[in-house]
Design a protein around this motif. Structure first.
Motif, PDB file in Angstrom:
ATOM      1  N   PRO A   9       0.846  -1.186   0.000  1.00 36.13           N
ATOM      2  CA  PRO A   9       0.000   0.000   0.000  1.00 36.13           C
ATOM      3  C   PRO A   9       0.888   1.246   0.000  1.00 36.13           C
ATOM      4  O   PRO A   9       1.868   1.294   0.745  1.00 36.13           O
ATOM      5  CB  PRO A   9      -0.772  -0.096   1.322  1.00 36.13           C
ATOM      6  CG  PRO A   9      -0.589  -1.479   1.815  1.00 36.13           C
ATOM      7  CD  PRO A   9       0.580  -2.080   1.127  1.00 36.13           C
ATOM      8  N   ASP A 136      -6.886   4.689   5.832  1.00 39.53           N
ATOM      9  CA  ASP A 136      -5.593   5.374   5.878  1.00 39.53           C
ATOM     10  C   ASP A 136      -5.306   5.996   7.249  1.00 39.53           C
ATOM     11  O   ASP A 136      -4.891   7.140   7.360  1.00 39.53           O
ATOM     12  CB  ASP A 136      -5.495   6.445   4.771  1.00 39.53           C
ATOM     13  CG  ASP A 136      -5.158   5.849   3.390  1.00 39.53           C
ATOM     14  OD1 ASP A 136      -4.690   4.686   3.334  1.00 39.53           O
ATOM     15  OD2 ASP A 136      -5.348   6.551   2.382  1.00 39.53           O
ATOM     16  N   ARG A 144      -2.104  -3.152   7.161  1.00 37.40           N
ATOM     17  CA  ARG A 144      -2.046  -3.429   5.721  1.00 37.40           C
ATOM     18  C   ARG A 144      -0.614  -3.739   5.288  1.00 37.40           C
ATOM     19  O   ARG A 144      -0.392  -4.618   4.456  1.00 37.40           O
ATOM     20  CB  ARG A 144      -2.610  -2.231   4.933  1.00 37.40           C
ATOM     21  CG  ARG A 144      -4.135  -2.170   4.993  1.00 37.40           C
ATOM     22  CD  ARG A 144      -4.684  -0.776   4.757  1.00 37.40           C
ATOM     23  NE  ARG A 144      -4.347  -0.230   3.465  1.00 37.40           N
ATOM     24  CZ  ARG A 144      -4.233   1.077   3.213  1.00 37.40           C
ATOM     25  NH1 ARG A 144      -4.399   1.957   4.177  1.00 37.40           N
ATOM     26  NH2 ARG A 144      -3.941   1.487   2.008  1.00 37.40           N
TER      27      ARG A 144
END
Ligand code: ADP
Length: 219
Positions: A9, A136, A144
């Motif tokens: 990510p 986020d 992640r």
């Protein structure tokens, strides 16, 4: 041209996928976008998907792979596809290969975007400030990234063995990374069209940036 993008990510998969789709006239297929669309549509499936995405966990393979076939079939109308976000584990890699075989559309190149954790985290937190994506946050980003190293990074070996892996240094700016990918793909084009996959060797361009940096300091 049929491409897979693999990277942690924040490595820039979405950005590079858009650029490549535009430059090569191929279809951009993003698993994250497809999943978020389900969430926005507030379907029952969307609510299930949301619970995984918000925790930074992988959505079950069956759900993700079911979403894939239709856009891949549609991509056959264009010059191919750039797949961003699938596969994320070895089961998905095998399933994607099987779908590709059935449709005569297996990937020509698996592009690996490499960047270190500090840079990845910096980019994701910067994106959080702009886009307010629910996943986020510092805690979910850590989850992640951990999942990426645990279950996604091991699939790189599979593509290396198939001779279709191209690794690029994704620490630089998006246009620089994009130019390097396009140059590598251009150089590979004759092999992609004619050569049997097993005769190819993996391509590793990750130290190119350093090499150029070293050259310029030596001047
Ligand atoms: P990033 O690569 O920055 O994590 P994505 O938009 O690709 O962003 O993915 C966001 C989230 O969507 C993932 O954390 C995961 O929950 C889910 N997701 C995306 N692709 C897959 C996939 N192939 N398999 C399972 N879950 C996925």
């Amino acid at each position: 041209m049929r491409l897979l993008l693999i990277g942690a990510p924040g490595a820039g998969k979405g950005t590079q996928a858009e650029l490549l789709a535009e430059r090569l006239g191929i279809t951009h297929i993003s698993s994250g976008d497809l999943l978020r669309q389900h969430v926005r549509d507030s379907t029952t499936l969307g609510q299930t998907i949301r619970s995984y995405v918000d925790q930074g966990d992988l959505v079950p393979d069956g759900v993700v792979m079911d979403m894939l076939r239709k856009p891949v079939v549609a991509a056959s109308e264009t010059g191919g596809y750039v797949l961003d976000g699938i596969p994320r584990n070895i089961e998905q890699a095998r399933a994607a290969y099987k779908i590709g075989l059935e449709l005569g559309m297996t990937a020509d190149v698996a592009l690996h975007l490499e960047a270190d954790d500090a840079e990845l985290t910096r980019r994701l937190l910067a994106r959080a400030a702009l886009e307010h994506r629910s996943d986020d946050t510092a805690e979910v980003i850590a989850q992640r990234l951990a999942l990426y190293y645990d279950v996604t990074a091991p699939i790189l070996a599979w593509y290396r063995d198939r001779g279709i892996l191209v690794s690029v240094d994704a620490m630089r700016s998006a246009p620089e990374v994009g130019r390097e990918i396009l140059a590598a793909l251009e150089a590979m084009r004759p092999f992609l069209e004619d050569g049997p996959v097993r005769e190819r060797l993996p391509v590793d361009l990750t130290s190119l940036g350093e090499a150029f940096g070293a050259a310029s300091t030596a001047e």
